[in-house]
Design a protein around this motif. Sequence first.
Motif, PDB file in Angstrom:
ATOM      1  N   ASP A 234      43.941   1.862  44.961  1.00  0.00           N
ATOM      2  CA  ASP A 234      45.080   2.069  45.852  1.00  0.00           C
ATOM      3  C   ASP A 234      46.213   1.082  45.535  1.00  0.00           C
ATOM      4  O   ASP A 234      47.395   1.440  45.594  1.00  0.00           O
ATOM      5  N   MET A 235      45.849  -0.137  45.179  1.00  0.00           N
ATOM      6  CA  MET A 235      46.850  -1.142  44.817  1.00  0.00           C
ATOM      7  C   MET A 235      47.623  -0.738  43.565  1.00  0.00           C
ATOM      8  O   MET A 235      48.828  -0.958  43.453  1.00  0.00           O
ATOM      9  N   LEU A 236      46.919  -0.126  42.631  1.00  0.00           N
ATOM     10  CA  LEU A 236      47.564   0.348  41.403  1.00  0.00           C
ATOM     11  C   LEU A 236      48.474   1.534  41.703  1.00  0.00           C
ATOM     12  O   LEU A 236      49.582   1.632  41.172  1.00  0.00           O
ATOM     13  N   ALA A 237      48.006   2.411  42.569  1.00  0.00           N
ATOM     14  CA  ALA A 237      48.762   3.619  42.889  1.00  0.00           C
ATOM     15  C   ALA A 237      50.072   3.308  43.605  1.00  0.00           C
ATOM     16  O   ALA A 237      51.092   3.970  43.369  1.00  0.00           O
ATOM     17  N   ASP A 238      50.067   2.285  44.479  1.00  0.00           N
ATOM     18  CA  ASP A 238      51.292   1.998  45.238  1.00  0.00           C
ATOM     19  C   ASP A 238      52.140   0.876  44.629  1.00  0.00           C
ATOM     20  O   ASP A 238      53.158   0.473  45.190  1.00  0.00           O
ATOM     21  N   GLY A 239      51.718   0.356  43.466  1.00  0.00           N
ATOM     22  CA  GLY A 239      52.526  -0.633  42.756  1.00  0.00           C
ATOM     23  C   GLY A 239      52.296  -2.074  43.161  1.00  0.00           C
ATOM     24  O   GLY A 239      52.910  -2.997  42.601  1.00  0.00           O
TER      25      GLY A 239
END
Length: 263
Positions: A234-239
Amino acid sequence: MIRKQVFGCAIALMAMILPAASQTQGQLELLQPGKLSCGADGGYPPFSFTNEKGEFDGLEVRVMKEMARRVSLEYAPVVVKFDSALVGLMSNQYDVLCNVLDITAERQKQVRFLDGWLESGGRLLVSKDAKISKPEEFNGVIGVLASSTWAKLAEKLNAKETKYYKVEVDALRDLVNGNIDGMITDAIVGAWGIQKSALPIKATEGYLSHVQKGFAIRKDKPNLAKALNKALSDMLADGTYQKMTSDIIGYSPHPKEPIRSEF
């Protein structure tokens, strides 16, 4: 009457949600409910270190702290020595090992790694005045961190002797003072040290290895591993991951094709 029905429905809904949330927390195989205890070296910049404000900081610290927050857990660091970190994990002294460990087949026999979160590699550092530019030209005394994969890389060099250190900063100090002729360290660590400290050292050309690094966890904690993996995803997906890592080293070190956890 309508208000009473709405209120009654809300109570019923909360009664359904709260036990489910409590049950999920209970399934995370934590040593202490609500806390994620993390073994960390604490003296391995830019991965973990004490910043100018006296706060625990670094790449691994920021990433794992945010992962813990997204799983609704308190991040609780436990400072450990690198050479005994895996032993501490296996003896259940903390929930997850937050040190940046190379994901290797040998280590995967002992522990489960979360999805690879960082890619780097080994590089050879020498004195700025050294008359060599490539690793194959090296023929002096080499320093490496004990219990690390750098020791195996040292075997490929034409080194006269290999010295082992419990803390990499001691090897760096010996390199600056001329007690060793070179040291192998992580490429990110080397670049950070050269940039921040202005020490009279340089990195030779090329990489000695390319590796992915991961957070290690005991194999009997699959639910916790899955929850933390989702938080990282999720951290990767939202930057968020890209921003917090770039703030420290200027770019995102996430692997293009990360090694995935096996369940």
